[in-house]
Design an enzyme around this catalytic site. Structure first.
Site, PDB file in Angstrom:
ATOM      1  N   HIS A  32      -5.168  -0.657   5.771  1.00  0.00           N
ATOM      2  CA  HIS A  32      -4.990   0.151   7.001  1.00  0.00           C
ATOM      3  C   HIS A  32      -6.056  -0.050   8.071  1.00  0.00           C
ATOM      4  O   HIS A  32      -6.769   0.867   8.444  1.00  0.00           O
ATOM      5  CB  HIS A  32      -4.852   1.638   6.649  1.00  0.00           C
ATOM      6  N   HIS A  77       1.397   5.311  -2.201  1.00  0.00           N
ATOM      7  CA  HIS A  77       0.927   6.286  -3.194  1.00  0.00           C
ATOM      8  C   HIS A  77       2.158   6.898  -3.855  1.00  0.00           C
ATOM      9  O   HIS A  77       2.934   7.580  -3.196  1.00  0.00           O
ATOM     10  CB  HIS A  77       0.083   7.368  -2.512  1.00  0.00           C
ATOM     11  N   HIS A 126       0.821  -1.209   0.000  1.00  0.00           N
ATOM     12  CA  HIS A 126       0.000   0.000   0.000  1.00  0.00           C
ATOM     13  C   HIS A 126       0.858   1.263   0.000  1.00  0.00           C
ATOM     14  O   HIS A 126       1.391   1.673   1.031  1.00  0.00           O
ATOM     15  CB  HIS A 126      -0.867  -0.020   1.277  1.00  0.00           C
ATOM     16  N   ASP A 180       1.091   2.657   3.668  1.00  0.00           N
ATOM     17  CA  ASP A 180       0.191   3.742   3.237  1.00  0.00           C
ATOM     18  C   ASP A 180       0.995   5.042   3.056  1.00  0.00           C
ATOM     19  O   ASP A 180       0.535   6.131   3.428  1.00  0.00           O
ATOM     20  CB  ASP A 180      -0.978   3.959   4.202  1.00  0.00           C
ATOM     21  N   ASN A 229      -5.238   6.423  -6.868  1.00  0.00           N
ATOM     22  CA  ASN A 229      -5.731   7.805  -6.789  1.00  0.00           C
ATOM     23  C   ASN A 229      -4.721   8.825  -7.324  1.00  0.00           C
ATOM     24  O   ASN A 229      -4.363   9.793  -6.665  1.00  0.00           O
ATOM     25  CB  ASN A 229      -6.187   8.159  -5.364  1.00  0.00           C
ATOM     26  N   ASP A 256      -8.963   3.157  -2.924  1.00  0.00           N
ATOM     27  CA  ASP A 256      -8.328   3.668  -1.698  1.00  0.00           C
ATOM     28  C   ASP A 256      -8.239   5.193  -1.652  1.00  0.00           C
ATOM     29  O   ASP A 256      -7.894   5.851  -2.637  1.00  0.00           O
ATOM     30  CB  ASP A 256      -6.921   3.104  -1.535  1.00  0.00           C
TER      31      ASP A 256
HETATM   32  O1  DOR Z   1      -4.458   9.496   4.813  1.00  0.00           O
HETATM   33  C1  DOR Z   1      -4.656   9.035   3.691  1.00  0.00           C
HETATM   34  N1  DOR Z   1      -4.017   9.517   2.595  1.00  0.00           N
HETATM   35  N2  DOR Z   1      -5.532   8.052   3.558  1.00  0.00           N
HETATM   36  C2  DOR Z   1      -5.891   7.587   2.361  1.00  0.00           C
HETATM   37  O2  DOR Z   1      -6.663   6.667   2.314  1.00  0.00           O
HETATM   38  C3  DOR Z   1      -5.377   8.220   1.129  1.00  0.00           C
HETATM   39  C4  DOR Z   1      -4.079   8.829   1.360  1.00  0.00           C
HETATM   40  C5  DOR Z   1      -3.645   9.754   0.224  1.00  0.00           C
HETATM   41  O3  DOR Z   1      -3.791   9.400  -0.928  1.00  0.00           O
HETATM   42  O4  DOR Z   1      -3.087  10.811   0.519  1.00  0.00           O
END
Ligand code: DOR
Length: 424
Positions: A232, A62, A60, A305, A94, A152
């Protein structure tokens, strides 16, 4: 190209090998794991005093590319991953545009091939534009090579759509990753409902907002036969739901992030936006329950995350600040705390970071150190102490609440496909 790793302490839960072993790597693959190997090699790494583990796999993160390269790129994100000991990362959909069609999936893969230094496995969106209204091009993305689907950052609030997504996922052999948050109940809040939220005058999100969606998604996985992974996870109630479902034979797994088992909502005091995330940091009792969950073997993976954001998105009023924190470069040290606290053995911890995620993803040649497996390997010193310094991070963003913390555990060398991609 032959590479020899000598004198290290191998801890490989998947092959149940633990102790002093040498590893011979040939053309990106592990060729031998033996007590003593004395073949000539092009390069020899002396791993004396180091743990030699299967490369970590982050289920997980980004990476923000395409579209938000000011926060992170595939180049900088994978450099951060390598510095954190991760050899494979699963990146969420995302981005901008959202990874909801094969063109974006292929773009990510191309970039990862050209500029990434660790393996990048893209997740496709469940719904078009993450809007929760209609399905994304799941079939075409599956053909292009996504490993999972997830919205997500958002929850698919429409249960009928989620059911349909799970049916598709099952057909294509894809994992479904659930961001479990009933948005009607959480109100998209990023702080736990409780004393701290009340004192700060912020609307909170109750545990039930998460648990309702964990329960729903388990029910839908049961109905459709899809493989479900809860991202998470933060509450005792969610963990009980997952555990009970697993006992019934439902194909469901879960991950917990280092920040959710390390920090509490007390961290938000002073309107600290570095502690703002979704799901929110919970109270101490909940953190203790997660730790107990590790001890009892109820959690299948640790995932970061990793959510990079620019300072102008964090250094603003609490309600305007972006959600999330970066985690790739602190995950190992924070996780080693669980070993320090005797909640896990080192081998159990390494399982949660390597073979656990590999088996959730169904990766055959990763997460294990045995002849024939990919030479994705992490060498680290579990005892070395360091002060976390965001300025030394490879990530393009600096939003870590752990800056200045003294932590144990340092990644020494990371190899991907037999190639050194990080050396301390
Ligand atoms: O805190 C978060 N940030 N939770 C998420 O589910 C998405 C993530 C983000 O993309 O910044």
């Amino acid at each position: 190209m032959k590479l020899l790793i000598k004198n290290g302490t191998v801890v490989d839960p998947a092959s149940k090998r633990e102790g002093h072993f040498d590893l011979l790597i040939n053309n990106g693959t592990i060729q031998k794991v033996e007590r003593k190997i004395s073949t000539a090699a092009d390069e020899t790494i002396n791993a004396d005093g180091l743990i030699v583990a299967p490369g970590f796999i982050d289920l997980h993160c980004h990476l923000r590319e395409p579209g938000q390269e000011y926060k992170e790129t595939i180049r900088s994100g994978t450099a951060a991953a390598a510095a954190g000991g991760f050899t494979t990362v699963v990146c969420m959909a995302n981005t901008e545009p959202v990874n909801d069609n094969a063109v974006i999936t292929e773009f990510i893969q191309k970039k990862a091939k050209e500029e990434g230094i660790v393996n990048v496995l893209p997740v496709g969106a469940i719904s078009r534009g993450l809007k929760g209204e209609s399905l994304a091009d799941i079939g075409q993305m599956a053909e292009a090579g996504i490993v999972a689907i997830s919205d997500d950052g958002r929850t698919v609030m429409n249960s009928a759509l989620m059911r349909k997504a799970m049916q598709y996922a099952r057909g294509f052999g894809l994992l479904v990753i659930s961001h479990a948050e009933d948005e009607t109940l959480s109100g998209a809040s990023s702080i736990n409902e409780g004393l701290v939220a009340t004192e700060l005058g912020l609307p909170g999100s109750p545990n039930a907002a998460e648990e309702i969606m964990v329960a729903r998604d388990i029910a839908l996985a049961e109905l459709t036969g899809a493989r479900l992974h809860v991202a998470h996870l933060t509450t005792k109630g969610s963990l009980e739901l997952v555990t009970a479902a697993r006992k019934r034979g439902v194909q469901v797994t879960c991950e917990v992030t280092p920040h959710h088992f390390t920090l509490t909502d007390e961290m938000v005091r002073g309107y600290n936006t570095l502690a703002k995330m979704r799901p929110p940091l919970r109270k101490q009792e909940e953190v203790d329950e997660l730790k107990l969950g590790f001890k009892k073997g109820l959690i299948q993976a640790i995932a970061t995350d990793h959510a990079p954001h620019a300072s102008f998105e964090k250094e603003v009023e609490f309600h305007l600040a972006a959600n999330g924190l970066i985690g790739l470069e602190t995950a190992l040290s924070l996780s080693l705390q669980l070993v320090e606290e005797k909640l896990l053995t080192l081998s159990e911890l390494i399982r949660l970071l390597s073979s656990g995620p590999a088996s959730i993803l169904g990766l055959k040649n990763k997460g294990i150190l045995q002849p024939g497996a990919d030479a994705d390997i992490t060498l680290f010193d579990p005892k070395a102490s360091r002060v976390v310094d965001i300025n030394s991070f490879r990530s393009r963003s600096k939003n870590s609440p752990f800056h200045g913390w003294r932590l144990k555990g340092e990644v020494h060398t990371t190899l991907v496909g037999g190639k050194v991609v990080f050396r301390d």
